[in-house]
Motif scaffolding. Structure first.
Motif, PDB file in Angstrom:
ATOM      1  N   GLY A 167      40.146  58.976  63.218  1.00  0.00           N
ATOM      2  CA  GLY A 167      39.340  58.063  64.041  1.00  0.00           C
ATOM      3  C   GLY A 167      39.895  58.072  65.448  1.00  0.00           C
ATOM      4  N   PRO A 168      39.041  58.127  66.452  1.00  0.00           N
ATOM      5  CA  PRO A 168      39.535  58.252  67.826  1.00  0.00           C
ATOM      6  C   PRO A 168      40.095  56.972  68.429  1.00  0.00           C
ATOM      7  N   ASP A 169      39.778  55.831  67.820  1.00  0.00           N
ATOM      8  CA  ASP A 169      40.242  54.568  68.411  1.00  0.00           C
ATOM      9  C   ASP A 169      40.343  53.491  67.338  1.00  0.00           C
ATOM     10  N   ALA A 170      40.952  52.386  67.716  1.00  0.00           N
ATOM     11  CA  ALA A 170      41.203  51.307  66.752  1.00  0.00           C
ATOM     12  C   ALA A 170      39.912  50.809  66.108  1.00  0.00           C
ATOM     13  N   GLU A 171      38.825  50.775  66.888  1.00  0.00           N
ATOM     14  CA  GLU A 171      37.557  50.286  66.321  1.00  0.00           C
ATOM     15  C   GLU A 171      37.108  51.110  65.120  1.00  0.00           C
ATOM     16  N   SER A 172      37.454  52.395  65.145  1.00  0.00           N
ATOM     17  CA  SER A 172      36.957  53.285  64.092  1.00  0.00           C
ATOM     18  C   SER A 172      37.699  53.087  62.770  1.00  0.00           C
ATOM     19  N   ALA A 173      38.822  52.353  62.800  1.00  0.00           N
ATOM     20  CA  ALA A 173      39.612  52.167  61.574  1.00  0.00           C
ATOM     21  C   ALA A 173      38.749  51.593  60.454  1.00  0.00           C
ATOM     22  N   GLN A 174      37.757  50.735  60.834  1.00  0.00           N
ATOM     23  CA  GLN A 174      36.931  50.065  59.813  1.00  0.00           C
ATOM     24  C   GLN A 174      36.206  51.071  58.922  1.00  0.00           C
ATOM     25  N   TRP A 175      35.746  52.202  59.479  1.00  0.00           N
ATOM     26  CA  TRP A 175      35.054  53.165  58.617  1.00  0.00           C
ATOM     27  C   TRP A 175      35.928  54.352  58.237  1.00  0.00           C
ATOM     28  N   ALA A 209      51.164  64.805  61.731  1.00  0.00           N
ATOM     29  CA  ALA A 209      51.542  64.317  60.392  1.00  0.00           C
ATOM     30  C   ALA A 209      50.998  65.165  59.244  1.00  0.00           C
ATOM     31  N   PHE A 210      49.924  65.899  59.477  1.00  0.00           N
ATOM     32  CA  PHE A 210      49.324  66.648  58.366  1.00  0.00           C
ATOM     33  C   PHE A 210      49.103  68.109  58.748  1.00  0.00           C
ATOM     34  N   PRO A 211      50.202  68.869  58.934  1.00  0.00           N
ATOM     35  CA  PRO A 211      50.051  70.251  59.380  1.00  0.00           C
ATOM     36  C   PRO A 211      49.259  71.070  58.355  1.00  0.00           C
ATOM     37  N   GLY A 212      48.450  71.967  58.836  1.00  0.00           N
ATOM     38  CA  GLY A 212      47.697  72.842  57.924  1.00  0.00           C
ATOM     39  C   GLY A 212      46.359  72.263  57.507  1.00  0.00           C
ATOM     40  N   ARG A 213      46.164  70.964  57.653  1.00  0.00           N
ATOM     41  CA  ARG A 213      44.863  70.367  57.293  1.00  0.00           C
ATOM     42  C   ARG A 213      43.864  70.532  58.445  1.00  0.00           C
ATOM     43  N   THR A 214      42.586  70.516  58.104  1.00  0.00           N
ATOM     44  CA  THR A 214      41.551  70.630  59.135  1.00  0.00           C
ATOM     45  C   THR A 214      41.225  69.245  59.677  1.00  0.00           C
ATOM     46  N   PRO A 215      41.424  69.026  60.983  1.00  0.00           N
ATOM     47  CA  PRO A 215      41.095  67.709  61.534  1.00  0.00           C
ATOM     48  C   PRO A 215      39.585  67.475  61.547  1.00  0.00           C
ATOM     49  N   VAL A 216      39.175  66.345  60.993  1.00  0.00           N
ATOM     50  CA  VAL A 216      37.755  65.973  61.023  1.00  0.00           C
ATOM     51  C   VAL A 216      37.659  64.648  61.771  1.00  0.00           C
ATOM     52  N   LEU A 217      37.185  64.718  63.009  1.00  0.00           N
ATOM     53  CA  LEU A 217      37.028  63.510  63.822  1.00  0.00           C
ATOM     54  C   LEU A 217      35.773  62.793  63.377  1.00  0.00           C
ATOM     55  N   VAL A 218      35.885  61.493  63.125  1.00  0.00           N
ATOM     56  CA  VAL A 218      34.718  60.722  62.676  1.00  0.00           C
ATOM     57  C   VAL A 218      34.549  59.521  63.612  1.00  0.00           C
ATOM     58  N   ASP A 219      33.367  59.388  64.204  1.00  0.00           N
ATOM     59  CA  ASP A 219      33.095  58.261  65.096  1.00  0.00           C
ATOM     60  C   ASP A 219      31.684  57.756  64.823  1.00  0.00           C
ATOM     61  N   VAL A 248      27.930  59.302  63.303  1.00  0.00           N
ATOM     62  CA  VAL A 248      26.722  58.717  62.722  1.00  0.00           C
ATOM     63  C   VAL A 248      25.550  58.959  63.677  1.00  0.00           C
ATOM     64  N   HIS A 249      25.657  58.462  64.903  1.00  0.00           N
ATOM     65  CA  HIS A 249      24.511  58.453  65.809  1.00  0.00           C
ATOM     66  C   HIS A 249      24.642  59.541  66.891  1.00  0.00           C
ATOM     67  N   ALA A 250      23.728  60.491  66.851  1.00  0.00           N
ATOM     68  CA  ALA A 250      23.776  61.651  67.757  1.00  0.00           C
ATOM     69  C   ALA A 250      23.073  61.328  69.071  1.00  0.00           C
ATOM     70  N   ILE A 251      23.745  60.566  69.924  1.00  0.00           N
ATOM     71  CA  ILE A 251      23.107  60.209  71.198  1.00  0.00           C
ATOM     72  C   ILE A 251      23.144  61.405  72.166  1.00  0.00           C
TER      73      ILE A 251
END
Ligand code: R5P
Length: 303
Positions: A167-175, A209-219, A248-251
């Motif tokens: 998650g890119p920011d604290a707000e995203s922690a909820q999802w 923290a997670f070397p080798g894993r694929t980062p998936v940014l979710v916002d 979620v929303h592709a603005i």
């Protein structure tokens, strides 16, 4: 029993298929055009007297969509609809939730007041609730929310099994927590300091923290894509695999999508709340469930 009528004003096409799969809804017809001077013309073609009615209108680019929406809602009420609901897969004007500088209009409040006066209920998907705990803090009509977190998690589990969800920011922690738990993968939440419309500074806590894993940014929203672009840049600089971007929303304002591709995102996928070529995650079932709940009387009530 008479089926509710749905008037489709602005939609992501796959969504309607989802809604009709799940519910007994009948399509309502209307004519809409512009006069030569740019004003809107709206005419109902389906009789609505005594019927339960809803308008499907996703609210990206809201300034263009809102006036025709209000005209259609008013026509439905004037012609006797028993109640008029709004299904807005993307709900606009939630981000200006306070005056950050003296003199600013708090548009979330004004917009909510406008829609609350035109509709009897509202259903949306993952609204941008930041400083508001719930939609009822600004909407005075019953509301129900669907969430894309389940479909996003299922997509990640299937497509990127070696993911670390970020998650890119604290707000995203909820999802982020819900998505990672359901996808069965680890997660991280960065911190963000927004310095301007397109200028963000990200603190990439735990980036190694997670070397080798694929980062998936979710916002929840990609608008200018400034947030995702900065995360992609930091991840690449830290030696990560090319990140996958999920929203979620592709603005995607202006050339935001191209800029995110140019920044090095491996894939960009979004839910189908706003029609865009990146739509790959269907939230039709979730939306249908939320509509059924509100029609069945289960909803949050506004103040
Ligand atoms: C933030 O507050 C939201 O969750 C998104 O991070 C933000 O709206 C993305 O905007 P942009 O794409 O313009 O950085």
């Amino acid at each position: 029993m008479t089926k509710p009528l749905l008037f489709e004003l602005k939609n992501a096409p796959q969504l309607v298929r989802g809604l009709f799969r799940e519910q007994s809804i009948e399509l309502g017809w209307f004519e809409r055009r512009r006069f030569p001077d740019g004003e809107s013309y709206v005419r109902l073609l389906t009789p609505v007297a005594g019927r339960e009615v809803m308008i499907l209108c996703t609210l990206d680019r809201p300034d263009d969509a809102t006036l025709p929406l209000l005209f259609l809602a008013a026509a439905l009420r004037e012609q006797g609809a028993r109640c008029v609901g709004l299904v807005a897969p993307y709900l606009a004007y939630l981000r200006q939730d306070r005056a950050f500088h003296p003199g600013e209009a708090v548009t979330s409040v004004t917009y909510a007041r406008l829609l609350s006066s035109a509709f009897d209920w509202l259903v949306t998907v993952d609204p941008h609730l930041h400083r508001y705990a719930e939609l009822g803090a600004v909407y005075s009509i019953p509301t129900a929310m669907a969430s894309a977190t389940g479909p996003i998690a299922d997509w990640i589990r299937k497509e990127i099994p070696d993911a670390v969800v970020i998650g890119p920011d604290a707000e995203s922690a909820q999802w982020i927590d819900r998505v990672a738990a359901r996808a069965g993968v680890p997660s991280l939440v960065f911190e963000k300091d927004r310095r301007g419309d397109r200028n963000v500074v990200i603190l990439p806590n735990g980036i190694d923290a997670f070397p080798g894993r694929t980062p998936v940014l979710v916002d929840d929203i990609v608008s200018s894509a400034g947030t995702m672009i900065e995360c992609v840049r930091l991840l690449k600089a830290a030696g990560s695999k090319a990140p996958v971007c999920v929203a979620v929303h592709a603005i995607f304002a202006g050339d935001a999508h191209a800029a995110l591709v140019g920044a090095g995102a491996a894939r960009i996928v979004t839910a189908n709340t706003v029609s865009h070529p990146s739509n790959a995650i269907d939230v039709g079932d979730e939306l249908a469930t939320a509509i059924a709940a509100i029609l069945g009387g289960e909803s949050s009530h506004g103040n």
